[in-house]
Scaffold this active site. Structure first.
Site, PDB file in Angstrom:
ATOM      1  N   GLU A 189       0.734  -1.058   0.115  1.00  0.00           N
ATOM      2  CA  GLU A 189       0.002   0.021   0.072  1.00  0.00           C
ATOM      3  C   GLU A 189       0.881   1.198  -0.071  1.00  0.00           C
ATOM      4  OE1 GLU A 189      -3.364  -0.054  -0.605  1.00  0.00           O
ATOM      5  OE2 GLU A 189      -4.112  -1.750   0.599  1.00  0.00           O
ATOM      6  N   GLU A 241     -15.142  10.029  -1.894  1.00  0.00           N
ATOM      7  CA  GLU A 241     -14.796   9.354  -2.996  1.00  0.00           C
ATOM      8  C   GLU A 241     -15.712   9.501  -4.259  1.00  0.00           C
ATOM      9  OE1 GLU A 241     -13.426   5.411  -2.648  1.00  0.00           O
ATOM     10  OE2 GLU A 241     -14.072   4.603  -4.443  1.00  0.00           O
TER      11      GLU A 241
HETATM   12  P1  NAD Z   1      -5.752  -7.793   9.888  1.00  0.00           P
HETATM   13  O1  NAD Z   1      -6.646  -6.690  10.628  1.00  0.00           O
HETATM   14  O2  NAD Z   1      -6.392  -9.066   9.493  1.00  0.00           O
HETATM   15  O3  NAD Z   1      -4.379  -7.912  10.514  1.00  0.00           O
HETATM   16  C1  NAD Z   1      -3.355  -8.930   9.763  1.00  0.00           C
HETATM   17  C2  NAD Z   1      -2.931  -9.836  11.005  1.00  0.00           C
HETATM   18  O4  NAD Z   1      -2.191  -9.384  11.925  1.00  0.00           O
HETATM   19  C3  NAD Z   1      -4.303 -10.346  11.793  1.00  0.00           C
HETATM   20  O5  NAD Z   1      -4.081 -11.940  12.202  1.00  0.00           O
HETATM   21  C4  NAD Z   1      -4.072  -9.641  13.093  1.00  0.00           C
HETATM   22  O6  NAD Z   1      -4.689 -10.310  14.222  1.00  0.00           O
HETATM   23  C5  NAD Z   1      -2.430  -9.537  13.282  1.00  0.00           C
HETATM   24  N1  NAD Z   1      -1.905  -8.614  13.718  1.00  0.00           N
HETATM   25  C6  NAD Z   1      -2.241  -7.416  13.806  1.00  0.00           C
HETATM   26  N2  NAD Z   1      -1.450  -6.549  14.278  1.00  0.00           N
HETATM   27  C7  NAD Z   1      -0.364  -7.144  14.791  1.00  0.00           C
HETATM   28  C8  NAD Z   1       0.811  -7.088  15.632  1.00  0.00           C
HETATM   29  N3  NAD Z   1       1.174  -5.914  15.947  1.00  0.00           N
HETATM   30  N4  NAD Z   1       1.716  -8.215  15.977  1.00  0.00           N
HETATM   31  C9  NAD Z   1       1.283  -9.413  15.524  1.00  0.00           C
HETATM   32  N5  NAD Z   1       0.308  -9.668  14.896  1.00  0.00           N
HETATM   33  C10 NAD Z   1      -0.503  -8.649  14.517  1.00  0.00           C
HETATM   34  O7  NAD Z   1      -5.492  -7.293   8.435  1.00  0.00           O
HETATM   35  P2  NAD Z   1      -4.773  -5.689   7.861  1.00  0.00           P
HETATM   36  O8  NAD Z   1      -3.831  -6.219   6.767  1.00  0.00           O
HETATM   37  O9  NAD Z   1      -4.311  -4.715   8.868  1.00  0.00           O
HETATM   38  O10 NAD Z   1      -5.987  -4.931   7.238  1.00  0.00           O
HETATM   39  C11 NAD Z   1      -6.781  -5.763   6.195  1.00  0.00           C
HETATM   40  C12 NAD Z   1      -8.388  -5.244   6.214  1.00  0.00           C
HETATM   41  O11 NAD Z   1      -8.113  -3.655   5.891  1.00  0.00           O
HETATM   42  C13 NAD Z   1      -8.954  -5.614   4.982  1.00  0.00           C
HETATM   43  O12 NAD Z   1     -10.273  -6.076   5.594  1.00  0.00           O
HETATM   44  C14 NAD Z   1      -8.954  -4.511   4.026  1.00  0.00           C
HETATM   45  O13 NAD Z   1     -10.055  -4.600   3.431  1.00  0.00           O
HETATM   46  C15 NAD Z   1      -9.123  -3.375   4.881  1.00  0.00           C
HETATM   47  N6  NAD Z   1      -8.641  -2.297   4.317  1.00  0.00           N
HETATM   48  C16 NAD Z   1      -9.274  -1.033   4.529  1.00  0.00           C
HETATM   49  C17 NAD Z   1      -9.111   0.165   4.016  1.00  0.00           C
HETATM   50  C18 NAD Z   1      -9.988   1.579   4.526  1.00  0.00           C
HETATM   51  O14 NAD Z   1      -9.678   2.667   3.953  1.00  0.00           O
HETATM   52  N7  NAD Z   1     -10.535   1.364   5.468  1.00  0.00           N
HETATM   53  C19 NAD Z   1      -7.646   0.636   3.288  1.00  0.00           C
HETATM   54  C20 NAD Z   1      -6.850  -0.869   3.215  1.00  0.00           C
HETATM   55  C21 NAD Z   1      -7.314  -2.016   3.770  1.00  0.00           C
HETATM   56  N1  GLY Z   2      -8.207   2.420   0.723  1.00  0.00           N
HETATM   57  C1  GLY Z   2      -8.947   3.090  -0.082  1.00  0.00           C
HETATM   58  C2  GLY Z   2      -9.351   4.489   0.388  1.00  0.00           C
HETATM   59  O1  GLY Z   2      -9.347   4.790   1.613  1.00  0.00           O
HETATM   60  O2  GLY Z   2     -10.070   4.982  -0.111  1.00  0.00           O
END
Ligand code: NAD
Ligand code: GLY
Length: 374
Positions: A189, A241
């Site tokens: 990202e 958006e």
């Molecule tokens: P996640 O929240 O599932 O975290 C990934 C894994 O890491 C999980 O198993 C979690 O328990 C673990 N974890 C978290 N912090 C940790 C730490 N400090 N130490 C050890 N383990 C840890 O996934 P993610 O990649 O953080 O987020 C993905 C999600 O975010 C998706 O659902 C995606 O659609 C969403 N997303 C939202 C936006 C937005 O603008 N709202 C943007 C991008 C992605």
């Molecule tokens: N991750 C896309 C947005 O926040 O718009």
């Protein structure tokens, strides 16, 4: 300590700050733009973040003069971004006396941030929430900008709300326990911001990406700060958006289809899907004659050098579907207007734009080549 402001124009709250630094979990109360005394506070975590991070936030809040502090730990993983989990969170809030002046603290990755943010948006028609992101992906992307929501059987993020946090606390120390694969997922990202409109940032990443992925404090802090600044600029220009914010979906039309085809079963992390999706967006742009081949190659080489997947055939176990199925999933993506998908395509590195006019035969060819490793 770097601080990035986001001015989102919401009349009720207007601006919030993203605080980036170290050892912040014991000392973040001063970042909340109002007094916590007498309020009912709530901490939402998952099973990987509750200890020590959720508990550390809980203890800090306990000594803030709050009326009460509750903590809820949910299962880790994308499956938690569900209607069932939302109901559990809403019931927990109501059972423990949530009020209009309550504050919800989300301590976790994008899953906890998106779900908790949505719960905060809808409970009592909206309460304040604070994002305390614990993955690199959440620190540079999901915790910033106010997109909240959950997944439905029909697809990812199809239910949600724009609800801005009152503060974002990015403590880089928490990234020490993050598995390397998750860190790299967040790195994808970061690369996305550079590819949208900042070629100089991409050059910086080519030099410093290894340092970021090795968690070298200076490189990591700089990458988080620059990413948050880029995201803040875009969110300020277009919070809901309607136009430029769609550029943040670079690679995501492909990525969401790949994630759906992988059934969110852990074989493909969000950032990994985005890395493949960005390569496909570049290849599509090259095949349509808009982008130099050498730019597409440079991006692919950089992502691969960092250890990210760059093609569909690298997903293991392999996806059990063909290009036509993936295209059907892409057509269901929520960035469909007047029946047309809006793709983010590129004229080169740092030159992204939106197009509703892509040739689906070329999309099919690009996907097929990526599946076959051509
Ligand atoms: P996640 O929240 O599932 O975290 C990934 C894994 O890491 C999980 O198993 C979690 O328990 C673990 N974890 C978290 N912090 C940790 C730490 N400090 N130490 C050890 N383990 C840890 O996934 P993610 O990649 O953080 O987020 C993905 C999600 O975010 C998706 O659902 C995606 O659609 C969403 N997303 C939202 C936006 C937005 O603008 N709202 C943007 C991008 C992605
Ligand atoms: N991750 C896309 C947005 O926040 O718009």
């Amino acid at each position: 300590m770097p601080t990035v402001s986001v001015n989102h124009g919401d009349a009720s709250s207007g601006t919030y700050n993203i605080h980036i630094g170290r050892e912040l979990l014991g000392d973040f109360v001063s970042f909340i733009p109002f007094d916590l005394k007498g309020r009912s506070l709530f901490v939402l975590t998952d099973e990987n973040t509750t200890n020590p991070y959720g508990m550390s936030v809980y203890q800090t809040l306990k000594s803030s003069g709050a009326h009460s502090v509750q903590i809820l730990t949910l299962p880790a993983g994308e499956q938690t971004k569900s209607m069932a989990a939302l109901e559990q969170v809403l019931s927990w809030l109501l059972d423990h006396g949530v009020g209009r002046d309550s504050v919800l603290f989300t301590v976790g990755g994008g899953v906890i941030g998106d779900l908790g943010g949505f719960a905060a948006a809808v409970i009592l028609r909206g309460i304040s929430f604070v994002q305390i992101p614990t993955t690199l992906l959440a620190q540079v992307d999901s915790a910033v900008g106010g997109k909240t929501g959950l997944d439905m059987a029909q697809g990812k993020n199809l239910v949600g709300a724009f609800h801005q946090p009152v503060s974002v606390v990015c403590d880089m120390d928490v990234l020490e326990t993050l598995p390397r694969r998750e860190l790299l997922s967040g790195y994808a990202e970061i690369v996305k911001y550079a590819l949208i409109d900042d070629p100089a940032f991409f050059v910086w990443l080519e030099k410093n990406g290894q340092g970021v992925c090795e968690r070298e404090p200076e490189a990591l802090a700089r990458a988080i700060e620059l990413s948050c600044r880029k995201k803040a600029e875009i969110v300020e220009a277009d919070e809901k958006e309607q136009n430029v914010r769609a550029l943040l979906n670079l690679g995501h039309t492909f990525a969401h289809a790949l994630e759906a085809a992988a059934a969110y079963d852990g074989r493909l992390l969000h950032g990994e899907a985005v890395a493949i999706g960005m390569v496909l967006a570049f290849r599509l742009s090259v095949c349509e004659g808009h982008c130099p081949e050498e730019d597409a190659k440079r991006v692919e080489v950089h992502l691969a050098a960092m250890g990210l997947p760059t093609a569909i055939h690298m997903i293991f176990p392999p996806l059990d579907c063909d290009a036509v199925t993936l295209m059907a999933l892409m057509k269901r993506d929520k960035k469909v207007e007047k029946g047309q998908n809006h793709f983010v395509v590129l004229r080169g590195i740092g030159k992204a734009y939106i197009s509703a006019d892509v040739d689906w035969d070329i999309v099919e060819q690009v996907i097929t080549d990526s599946m076959e490793g051509v």
